[in-house]
Design an enzyme around this catalytic site. Sequence first.
Site, PDB file in Angstrom:
ATOM      1  N   ARG A  30       0.934  -1.336  -0.049  1.00  0.00           N
ATOM      2  CA  ARG A  30      -0.009   0.057   0.065  1.00  0.00           C
ATOM      3  C   ARG A  30       1.030   1.162  -0.073  1.00  0.00           C
ATOM      4  NH1 ARG A  30      -1.902   0.757   4.248  1.00  0.00           N
ATOM      5  NH2 ARG A  30      -1.202  -1.098   5.434  1.00  0.00           N
ATOM      6  N   TYR A  58      -1.303  -3.165  -7.082  1.00  0.00           N
ATOM      7  CA  TYR A  58      -1.121  -3.928  -5.672  1.00  0.00           C
ATOM      8  C   TYR A  58      -2.552  -4.052  -5.040  1.00  0.00           C
ATOM      9  CZ  TYR A  58      -0.333  -5.169  -0.774  1.00  0.00           C
ATOM     10  OH  TYR A  58      -0.584  -5.870   0.293  1.00  0.00           O
ATOM     11  N   GLY A  59      -2.915  -5.101  -4.278  1.00  0.00           N
ATOM     12  CA  GLY A  59      -4.206  -5.514  -3.493  1.00  0.00           C
ATOM     13  C   GLY A  59      -4.867  -4.402  -2.755  1.00  0.00           C
ATOM     14  N   LYS A  66      -9.759  -2.204   1.480  1.00  0.00           N
ATOM     15  CA  LYS A  66      -9.438  -1.131   2.346  1.00  0.00           C
ATOM     16  C   LYS A  66     -10.215   0.254   1.832  1.00  0.00           C
ATOM     17  CE  LYS A  66      -6.414  -3.373   4.415  1.00  0.00           C
ATOM     18  NZ  LYS A  66      -6.689  -3.985   5.709  1.00  0.00           N
ATOM     19  N   SER A  83       4.499 -10.502   0.254  1.00  0.00           N
ATOM     20  CA  SER A  83       3.722 -11.519  -0.803  1.00  0.00           C
ATOM     21  C   SER A  83       2.360 -12.142  -0.158  1.00  0.00           C
ATOM     22  CB  SER A  83       4.641 -12.694  -1.181  1.00  0.00           C
ATOM     23  OG  SER A  83       5.168 -13.393  -0.005  1.00  0.00           O
ATOM     24  N   ARG A  84       1.495 -12.305  -1.052  1.00  0.00           N
ATOM     25  CA  ARG A  84       0.036 -12.571  -0.693  1.00  0.00           C
ATOM     26  C   ARG A  84      -0.669 -13.621  -1.266  1.00  0.00           C
ATOM     27  NH1 ARG A  84      -2.257  -8.328   3.232  1.00  0.00           N
ATOM     28  NH2 ARG A  84      -0.527  -7.045   3.342  1.00  0.00           N
ATOM     29  N   GLY A  88      -0.985 -20.364  18.721  1.00  0.00           N
ATOM     30  CA  GLY A  88      -2.221 -20.930  19.336  1.00  0.00           C
ATOM     31  C   GLY A  88      -2.347 -20.624  20.994  1.00  0.00           C
TER      32      GLY A  88
HETATM   33  C1  OXD Z   1      -3.296  -4.567   5.226  1.00  0.00           C
HETATM   34  C2  OXD Z   1      -3.839  -5.584   4.835  1.00  0.00           C
HETATM   35  O1  OXD Z   1      -2.253  -3.630   5.013  1.00  0.00           O
HETATM   36  O2  OXD Z   1      -4.777  -6.341   5.237  1.00  0.00           O
HETATM   37  O3  OXD Z   1      -3.606  -4.370   6.538  1.00  0.00           O
HETATM   38  O4  OXD Z   1      -3.283  -5.994   3.759  1.00  0.00           O
HETATM   39 MN    MN Z   2      -5.259  -5.285   7.048  1.00  0.00          MN
END
Ligand code: OXD
Ligand code: MN
Length: 589
Positions: free
Chosen positions: A80, A208-209, A217, A374-375, A500
Amino acid sequence: MAAPAHKMTPMPELSRAVADWVSSVRELTQPRAVRWIEGTEAEARELTAQLVRSKELTVLNAQEFPGCHLYHSAPNDVARVEHLTYICTRSQEDAGPNNHWMDPQQAHARMRELFRGCMRERTLYVIPYCMGPLDSPLSRRGVELTDSPYVVLNMLIMTRAGRAALELIARDGRFVKGLHSIGELDPERRFIMHFPEELSIESYGSGYGGNALLGKKCHALRIASWQARAEGWLAEHMLIVGLQNPEGETHYLACAFPSSCGKTNLAMLIPPDSLPGWRAFTVGDDIAWLHPGADGRLWAINPEAGYFGVVPGTNPQTNRNAYQMIRRDTLFTNVALTADNQPWWEGLTAGKPVLDWQGRPYDPARGPAAHPNSRFTVSAKRNPSYSPHSEDASGVPITALVFGGRRREVAPLVYESRDWPHGVLLGASLASETTAAAVGQVGVVRRDPMAMQPFCGYNFGDYWQHWLDVGARLARPPRIFHVNWFRRDAAGKFLWPGFGENLRVLAWMLDRCAGKVGAAESAIGRLPIAADLNTRGLNLSDQALAALLSIDPGVWRKECADLGEYLRGFGSRLPAALLAELRATESRL
Ligand code: OXD
Ligand code: MN
């Protein structure tokens, strides 16, 4: 005679408002073709095949990762871009010191010049989408226009996209307009603009996402936070997890953490063997829309339908659910590749990378093989801990809200607010070390109130007042807690095992909510009595536990002074009640 086949109304005829807007964008951007996204599986398959043919997607090893693909984004476009993200309200004060601001007319003019003719030789995709279950009164809708088929594939996973969403838009007439073009992918010609007063978004120059999947977002946080204020609810950067105790009761928690601080892991938590009888169910991993219910409780939906999660670090030990989930039908972005075409990332113990995230022969001297941001993009339904209540139209009732940051020191493992207004102060005081999710320096502590610093679509001062107002309307408000899984000892070693084992802390919170355990009053809030926190089977010394639950008044006086200075930066928009909470804490210290 056979009945005539049912003929569906062509999508452009479903909503005049959407069709008119598409026409005007078509005129401006001059695409070669316009394609309306129906949201069918056949359509997703066809688009995927098209991207494989054009070599924008790589098919991954079909034995080990069936249905999975790899996408490389431009190397300058991997996170971002907060410095290029703007809130464009008529008054700068409404955007607040927490946002970059541009005058809406100036921003529109600037964007119009960028968008003019930018889609020649490209297809303009029209993606109607719904954030939240299709039949939920808590859901809201939008349309994204984009020239990126990669964005289309992501939106099909991340939202309820297609004809059904457009039918809802046609019915209620309201939708968020999101216009996106990858442009030239030039960082000098990149902007993410939000116009909350117009319910619209314009994003140019990034694929980018977080910059390009406008439902996430941009809509579900920045625009929705503005809508939520007007309509009396909250749009938050929170995961939603249901915890079932050994007695079979399930309670839901909504937890806010800054980007890359383990939200996905907590949302998909695996109860450790030492806590038999517990189960965890994921409702959401990133965003929660919280609505006051008629019963005086707070009810939550996850507006998203998929996860856009950080890959590195995911393995069967850290997050077995996520590891299983991303082994089929997953779109990977910017991971590395092994010799037999399997995705590879740091944190995997098996396999070896041969190509790095840019598709170059892997050379450790050039840094990590997979990009740290990376996602994976994957349907939430693939999650082994997917909650059966994820699609409930009324959402799930929230028992506790949790705020957390990544802090080496200062914040104890967990503490509880005295009441809702004090809880708002806890949220407003969030600070965290920065991560790779946004462009910029990693590891520096910055203020991130409610984990919303990059995502609140208006002045934080007004936002905190809105939080106070929502709480005042709740007859049965959730309790509010603050956690820090990341506290370290003098040698820099993490004091708490995390993952956990965090369930032990969450179980303590639920005991508090049920009135089963007491707490130790402290200047900053209520701390666990050590004996009430189940540490059986953990290799945790008494000193480490004491350190985790300790607060240093001197350090906290400084923390409060810093917070006070930050809060006063919001001037007359800062709620007096919030300042009063801070003063009360200071006097207790
Ligand atoms: C972030 C995401 O940057 O969720 O918060 O991708
Ligand atoms: Mn987030």
